[in-house]
Design an enzyme around this catalytic site. Structure first.
Site, PDB file in Angstrom:
ATOM      1  N   ASN A   9       0.860  -1.179   0.000  1.00  0.00           N
ATOM      2  CA  ASN A   9       0.000   0.000   0.000  1.00  0.00           C
ATOM      3  C   ASN A   9       0.896   1.228   0.000  1.00  0.00           C
ATOM      4  O   ASN A   9       1.485   1.584   1.025  1.00  0.00           O
ATOM      5  CB  ASN A   9      -0.908  -0.005   1.233  1.00  0.00           C
ATOM      6  N   LYS A  11       0.119   4.290  -0.318  1.00  0.00           N
ATOM      7  CA  LYS A  11      -0.501   5.481   0.267  1.00  0.00           C
ATOM      8  C   LYS A  11      -0.277   6.681  -0.668  1.00  0.00           C
ATOM      9  O   LYS A  11      -0.355   6.526  -1.880  1.00  0.00           O
ATOM     10  CB  LYS A  11       0.022   5.698   1.691  1.00  0.00           C
ATOM     11  N   HIS A  94      -9.483   1.245   4.922  1.00  0.00           N
ATOM     12  CA  HIS A  94      -8.211   1.392   5.636  1.00  0.00           C
ATOM     13  C   HIS A  94      -8.402   2.362   6.799  1.00  0.00           C
ATOM     14  O   HIS A  94      -9.179   3.307   6.717  1.00  0.00           O
ATOM     15  CB  HIS A  94      -7.134   1.911   4.678  1.00  0.00           C
ATOM     16  N   GLU A  96      -6.745   4.741   7.878  1.00  0.00           N
ATOM     17  CA  GLU A  96      -6.505   6.154   7.563  1.00  0.00           C
ATOM     18  C   GLU A  96      -7.710   6.770   6.866  1.00  0.00           C
ATOM     19  O   GLU A  96      -7.993   7.962   7.036  1.00  0.00           O
ATOM     20  CB  GLU A  96      -5.240   6.281   6.708  1.00  0.00           C
ATOM     21  N   GLU A 166      -5.520  -4.891  10.569  1.00  0.00           N
ATOM     22  CA  GLU A 166      -4.526  -3.848  10.787  1.00  0.00           C
ATOM     23  C   GLU A 166      -4.769  -3.167  12.132  1.00  0.00           C
ATOM     24  O   GLU A 166      -5.596  -2.258  12.222  1.00  0.00           O
ATOM     25  CB  GLU A 166      -4.616  -2.793   9.675  1.00  0.00           C
ATOM     26  N   GLY A 172       2.474   2.374  10.857  1.00  0.00           N
ATOM     27  CA  GLY A 172       3.409   3.481  10.719  1.00  0.00           C
ATOM     28  C   GLY A 172       4.086   3.904  12.002  1.00  0.00           C
ATOM     29  O   GLY A 172       4.749   4.930  12.058  1.00  0.00           O
ATOM     30  N   SER A 212       3.250  -2.267  10.321  1.00  0.00           N
ATOM     31  CA  SER A 212       4.718  -2.234  10.400  1.00  0.00           C
ATOM     32  C   SER A 212       5.339  -3.591  10.046  1.00  0.00           C
ATOM     33  O   SER A 212       6.253  -4.067  10.734  1.00  0.00           O
ATOM     34  CB  SER A 212       5.168  -1.774  11.795  1.00  0.00           C
TER      35      SER A 212
END
Length: 248
Positions: A9, A11, A94, A96, A166, A172, A212
């Site tokens: 991904n 991003k 996701h 985010e 996730e 991150g 991660s």
């Protein structure tokens, strides 16, 4: 035996020329893998990535889509548009998107249905926050998100679904769930799928871990009973690192 899937991904990273160079460099490194390799790239990179990935074993995915076919939705892209240029996968829900762009369980479900209706394979993300985990609510949160994301789907559609666990606190941050914790959470998700669609479908569905994932922890994570691969963020931007994860 379930096929391992390694999805990158990117991003909001990589210009088209960088995407082309990345695919050209990584193709010979991963050409012999039996794993499914997917790169989920920004919209502006999709067409270039698809061209570069032709005649390779690399699949290309998008990072989001709208649930409507067309209309007055400035800045949005539909599943029909993605399918028209040859996109195969799309990330939906996701963390985010949920955190920064008001994505909800309801909109995730609508997008999943629209993706399937357009012949796309959704990679559906679920995961808990650190606060929820510390309150002992992790399993409750991720199984509820799974149930709501899949609401209204029939058994036949499940063969085109990929799920991704996730933990939000691990995205991150450099923190990673232990392989045991990640596997147990994914087992809970698989049990929920079994409850909804039966054991046979639950045993066949691919469930990824994201949070991660790096070359040095990938092998341990992927060798567990229920983790079927990874949804990889930052490490998917580095050719050497990502190739090592694919081959782990």
């Amino acid at each position: 035996m379930r096929k391992k899937v390694i999805a990158g991904n990117w991003k909001m990273n990589m210009l088209p020329n960088e995407a082309i160079a990345f695919i050209e460099q990584i193709t010979p490194m991963v050409k012999d893998t039996e794993n499914e390799v997917i790169l989920c790239v920004p919209y502006v990179d999709l067409f270039y990535s698809l061209l570069s990935a032709q005649n390779t074993n690399i699949k290309v995915g998008a990072q989001n889509m709208h649930w409507e076919e067309k209309g007055a939705y400035t800045g949005e892209v539909s599943g029909q548009m993605l399918k028209s240029i040859g996109v195969e996968y799309v990330i939906i829900g996701h963390s985010e998107r949920r955190q920064y762009f008001a994505e909800t369980d309801k909109t995730v479900n609508k997008k999943v249905k629209a993706a399937l209706a357009n012949g796309l394979k959704p990679i559906i993300c679920v995961g808990e926050t650190l606060e929820q985990r510390e309150q002992g609510k992790a399993e409750e949160i991720i199984t509820k998100q799974t149930m709501l994301a899949l609401e209204g789907l029939i058994k036949e559609q499940m063969k085109n679904i990929v799920l991704a666990y996730e933990p939000i606190w691990a995205i991150g941050t450099g923190k990673t769930a232990t392989s045991e914790d990640a596997n147990n959470s994914i087992k809970s998700i698989r049990n929920k799928v079994a409850e909804l669609y039966g054991k046979e479908i639950a045993e066949k569905i691919t469930i990824l871990y994201g949070g991660s994932v790096k070359a040095d922890n990938a092998k341990e994570l992927f060798s567990t009973t229920d983790i079927d691969g990874g949804l990889v963020g930052g490490a998917s931007l580095k050719v050497e690192e990502f190739s090592k994860i694919v081959l782990a």
